[in-house]
Design an enzyme around this catalytic site. Structure first.
Site, mmCIF file in Angstrom:
data_model
loop_
_atom_site.group_PDB
_atom_site.id
_atom_site.type_symbol
_atom_site.label_atom_id
_atom_site.label_comp_id
_atom_site.label_asym_id
_atom_site.label_seq_id
_atom_site.Cartn_x
_atom_site.Cartn_y
_atom_site.Cartn_z
ATOM 1 N N HIS A 105 3.170 3.468 12.625
ATOM 2 C CA HIS A 105 2.116 4.364 13.144
ATOM 3 C C HIS A 105 2.428 5.072 14.332
ATOM 4 O O HIS A 105 1.750 5.753 14.930
ATOM 5 C CB HIS A 105 1.017 3.342 13.511
ATOM 6 C CG HIS A 105 0.207 2.509 12.579
ATOM 7 N ND1 HIS A 105 -1.258 2.330 12.601
ATOM 8 C CD2 HIS A 105 0.439 2.232 11.130
ATOM 9 C CE1 HIS A 105 -1.473 1.498 11.568
ATOM 10 N NE2 HIS A 105 -0.444 1.499 10.718
ATOM 11 N N ASP A 163 -0.350 4.422 0.763
ATOM 12 C CA ASP A 163 -0.663 5.385 1.836
ATOM 13 C C ASP A 163 -0.043 4.988 3.132
ATOM 14 O O ASP A 163 0.262 3.942 3.116
ATOM 15 C CB ASP A 163 -2.485 5.185 1.775
ATOM 16 C CG ASP A 163 -2.700 4.137 2.460
ATOM 17 O OD1 ASP A 163 -2.359 2.913 2.189
ATOM 18 O OD2 ASP A 163 -3.717 4.102 3.509
ATOM 19 N N ASP A 214 4.034 -6.289 4.169
ATOM 20 C CA ASP A 214 3.393 -5.152 4.788
ATOM 21 C C ASP A 214 3.181 -5.507 6.481
ATOM 22 O O ASP A 214 2.226 -5.148 7.028
ATOM 23 C CB ASP A 214 2.063 -4.937 4.377
ATOM 24 C CG ASP A 214 1.313 -3.752 5.067
ATOM 25 O OD1 ASP A 214 2.090 -2.811 5.447
ATOM 26 O OD2 ASP A 214 0.105 -3.743 5.108
ATOM 27 N N ASP A 237 6.204 1.027 6.717
ATOM 28 C CA ASP A 237 4.880 0.981 6.610
ATOM 29 C C ASP A 237 4.319 1.927 5.481
ATOM 30 O O ASP A 237 3.734 2.955 5.951
ATOM 31 C CB ASP A 237 3.971 1.028 8.006
ATOM 32 C CG ASP A 237 2.556 0.701 7.709
ATOM 33 O OD1 ASP A 237 2.171 -0.128 6.990
ATOM 34 O OD2 ASP A 237 1.921 0.984 8.943
ATOM 35 N N HIS A 254 0.954 -1.285 0.026
ATOM 36 C CA HIS A 254 -0.059 -0.032 -0.142
ATOM 37 C C HIS A 254 0.950 1.217 -0.003
ATOM 38 O O HIS A 254 1.907 1.339 0.616
ATOM 39 C CB HIS A 254 -0.937 -0.107 1.082
ATOM 40 C CG HIS A 254 -0.526 -0.073 2.616
ATOM 41 N ND1 HIS A 254 -0.030 0.992 3.090
ATOM 42 C CD2 HIS A 254 0.054 -0.913 3.404
ATOM 43 C CE1 HIS A 254 0.338 1.122 4.357
ATOM 44 N NE2 HIS A 254 0.488 -0.305 4.364
ATOM 45 N N GLU A 307 -5.193 1.316 2.731
ATOM 46 C CA GLU A 307 -4.714 0.595 3.650
ATOM 47 C C GLU A 307 -4.756 0.976 5.041
ATOM 48 O O GLU A 307 -5.536 0.366 6.054
ATOM 49 C CB GLU A 307 -3.461 -0.330 3.417
ATOM 50 C CG GLU A 307 -3.508 -1.591 4.108
ATOM 51 C CD GLU A 307 -3.180 -1.430 5.616
ATOM 52 O OE1 GLU A 307 -3.130 -2.728 6.410
ATOM 53 O OE2 GLU A 307 -2.580 -0.573 5.999
ATOM 54 N N GLU A 308 -4.709 2.300 5.270
ATOM 55 C CA GLU A 308 -4.481 2.833 6.706
ATOM 56 C C GLU A 308 -5.908 3.418 6.973
ATOM 57 O O GLU A 308 -6.054 3.772 8.011
ATOM 58 C CB GLU A 308 -3.495 3.853 6.608
ATOM 59 C CG GLU A 308 -2.036 3.532 6.442
ATOM 60 C CD GLU A 308 -1.373 2.604 7.578
ATOM 61 O OE1 GLU A 308 -2.123 2.250 8.413
ATOM 62 O OE2 GLU A 308 -0.291 2.366 7.435
#
Lengths: 481, 481
Positions: free
Chosen positions: B453, B107, B203, B140, B105, B174-175
């Site tokens: 994150h 994003d 991921d 990520d 991903h 994805e997030e």
């Protein structure tokens, strides 16, 4: 009217004539985002002080001083952060006249368009149809501060002397605990403020939306924060959820034990300090012009905790309350973020009333939070502290300053004002009373639905302009006594 | 090694040689703040899709498609908000070769310097001394996505054919719940993805910081919000404190009943759905290379809920957890703001595991929150809803895809990988498995302390470069089978 009316027609006509200039002055003040609670905006708070100096100079003030208050004490992000200065100025030095100190604050609450404002908070919007001025600070407290300047300008334009000597004291930290002002007042009590006979503060609001009031009592405010720290950085809840002690979970548990959702404070010992309600005091609430509907209109909802006027007024004026304001450090945006915040800071405050002892309250609150947190047996670290406090205040509503203000208000609005108390806090009221040993009057300009501290803060043009007349009229009625 | 090693030396040498270009590619990707959770940054998410298209074109991909997913469903501020496209591309169409779909991903999570980052989150910082790449998305999931491009570039530079046909599927939501991806996979299962033999997703992360892993299980994530609405606008706590029902007080009461601070979910019926722990499964946790110290190091604190390896791994992998992420609408800044927020939205999520039924969980959660709120007899309005969900997944770690990945990993790192599960959620894993009826492999690039994150997200250069070798090696070992 039951009193001898002064001839204030020329003054009031001049104020009407200067309305466009007065609105422009307020717009220029609103345009400076003087948010004292945001360290990054501190330079703009200082800009606002210099704006006032410039206006005061143009109006012929003398002995203008910017009082340096030094660095801001912790907690601050920038340890060298300077407090904004207090602006002092005088108009007149005639020993045969009385001297009135007028206080206001030039800082404002935070505001972002994204909070839900219909217009830019720091660009004053004049709704011509409704005759309303929208913008952060219009009513709290730039409108009233500009009001005093406007009164001087109207006198200047008429070639008319002020009926009293005026001492201006404008601070820039009111929304952040008035840091430094207590000390400044104590220091200047026998210096700059030596000749002051009375103090007039215009920094509150009518109770409702139609009838002017004079205010003789205020609640205090003790503001606390509960910081809970766990991991070294924010963590991903997929990886750490279920295996790490989450500070936010601890915080929610602690905050849930502060107050119930009917408004009852759950901290033992607080309610016990409240002065008992006498029959005489209870009767006072019967005559105040206020209705449950006005609460609903001002709140924009029918979600009040009481359904009758007297209980509402008593819980606003003479009982304490505990509000939970928010959480610093947690996720606060829209949408979904799967974060475990590493350090969260819960913010709450208690509105204080007679006879709550502030130091005893702090001790009760801090020990209670520590006890509740202790019962959680958390590995996280707690730090609970008072961020700032301001004492409550109650005065005699029949002294000469209140009497003069009552006459001026009735002269302008053709109705006797209600004598009210306020739920909000203006801690400095008590400091002025104690340090200058004078009466203090609270003479509000705005309405109960102005939305101070909220989005779409506003000041009706009629309140602004009639407010200027009332401030000016007050000086004349007080000066003549 | 216990298997026949392929000659991958030329490929690995080329990857080492191209390291500066590969780091530059990642820096250019990080520089695009493709935060899918922030509607205002949606154009930058789309920019990131176009960046990928440009890179893919330069590398010789064919059949590149930007799949339009239409408008984003509520809750959104902008009802016409478009979802970012899914980027599809192919390398090779040789019917004699196997076809591997690689998913990633483009994003990222939100990030602001003010959150506490040491460097600008969207300007990649290469710490030359520590050989670490800092920036939002490094691990990520921009690092792994660039990894696949790097593998192709290394083959191109060597004039070497890829050992398999490669199908790229890169998404931009994805997030934020992978909105639209499920439908796209179902739609393309018999079209673009028709010939796919296996799926490889990079991921996730190593369990610790030293030993590579292959991942055969994931927890799911059901993310909920509790919105409580009262007054029409934010109110001043001085004026309204004690007389209005505060939504924040209700919310704190409700959130305090979701989970206790030892991690126990208080919603009845949730724990009862969890698959029982067998002796055989229990024994699996004995051999995993992990220690309590690694948890402490990754968390940056010693505030774990368990003090032994097995309990930590079980609670990360096979038990559900409930995390409280934050509150939207309340005061979240530093300092003191005496606001009563008019509408607050509490955010929490539950990590799901076998055999939790997602729809039943939603029902349990929503009815429980409604019941708890109902017991408060509040005048405020509650709205509790699921914002997004993703199912858990468990696979067979001994299938041919895992076997190829195990060989490649051992070839690059000279150590057999641990076979692990993950606490985090990659919902799309299950969708690929079900829709394409293929095996799915999770082949992580980054380490357990990368801070996905979180602030200061990073990817070690060694993980990036050896990760590229592992991805490339996997294609060779899988292609040969």
């Amino acid at each position: 009217m039951a009193f001898e009316k002064l001839d204030l027609d020329p003054l009031f006509a001049k104020i009407e004539e200067l309305k466009p200039q007065f609105i422009d002055r307020l717009a220029r003040a609103v345009a400076i985002p003087s948010v004292s609670g945001d360290e990054l905006l501190r330079p703009r708070v200082v800009d606002m002080a210099h704006f006032l100096v410039s206006e005061l100079e143009n109006l012929g003030a003398h002995d203008i001083q910017l009082k340096d208050l030094g660095t801001q004490p912790p907690p601050v992000a920038d340890a060298s952060l300077q407090l904004p200065p207090i602006v002092l100025a005088r108009f007149g030095a005639d020993k045969s006249k009385k001297t009135v100190l007028v206080y206001g604050h030039y800082d404002v609450q935070p505001a972002l368009k994204e909070d839900g404002w219909a217009t830019e908070p720091f660009t004053m919007h004049h709704d011509e149809a409704a005759q309303i001025l929208y913008g952060r600070g219009t009513t709290d407290d730039k409108g009233p501060v500009m009001g005093w300047l406007n009164v001087v300008e109207a006198h200047n334009a008429l070639g008319l002397e002020l009926p009293v000597n005026l001492v201006c004291c404008f601070e820039g930290m009111e929304e952040s605990g008035s840091l430094g002002l207590d000390g400044l007042i104590a220091q200047e009590a026998q210096q700059y403020f030596l000749s002051v006979d009375t103090v007039c503060i215009s920094d509150n609001y009518w109770l409702g939306t139609t009838k002017p009031v004079l205010t003789y009592g205020l609640r205090g405010c003790n503001y606390y924060q509960i910081a809970i720290k766990g991991p070294g950085a924010d963590l991903h809840s997929g990886i750490f959820g279920g295996v790490i002690a989450e500070p936010m979970v601890d915080l929610v548990q602690v905050m849930a034990k502060l107050v119930d959702n009917k408004g009852k404070i759950l901290i033992p010992g607080v309610d016990e300090m409240v002065a008992p309600l006498t029959e005489k005091e209870d009767a006072l609430y019967d005559d105040i012009d206020f209705s449950v509907d006005e609460l609903h209109a001002a709140a924009g909802s029918e979600t009040g905790l009481y359904n009758n006027k007297k209980d509402i007024l008593k819980h606003r004026w003479r009982y304490p309350s505990l509000s939970i304001h928010g959480v610093e450090g947690a996720f606060y945006g829209p949408g979904a973020k799967t974060v475990i915040p590493s350090r969260v800071v819960g913010k709450f405050s208690i509105r204080t009333v007679p006879d709550i002892d502030s130091a005893k309250l702090d001790k009760l609150v801090i020990e209670y939070v520590q006890k509740v947190f202790g019962e959680l047996s958390s590995q996280n670290q707690l730090n609970v502290e008072l961020i700032h406090d301001g004492a409550y205040w109650v005065s005699d509503p029949f002294n000469e300053s209140f009497t003069a203000a009552s006459k001026a208000t009735e002269h302008v609005w053709n109705i006797k004002p209600d004598f009210t108390r306020e739920g909000g806090s203006i801690p400095i009221t008590l400091t002025f009373e104690q340090e200058l040993k004078t009466q203090v009057l609270l003479l509000p300009m705005g309405r109960g639905d102005d939305g101070a501290h909220s989005i779409n803060e506003k000041l009706n043009v009629s309140n602004y302009i009639n407010g200027c007349k009332t401030l000016g009229g007050y000086l004349h009625y007080y000066g003549r006594q």
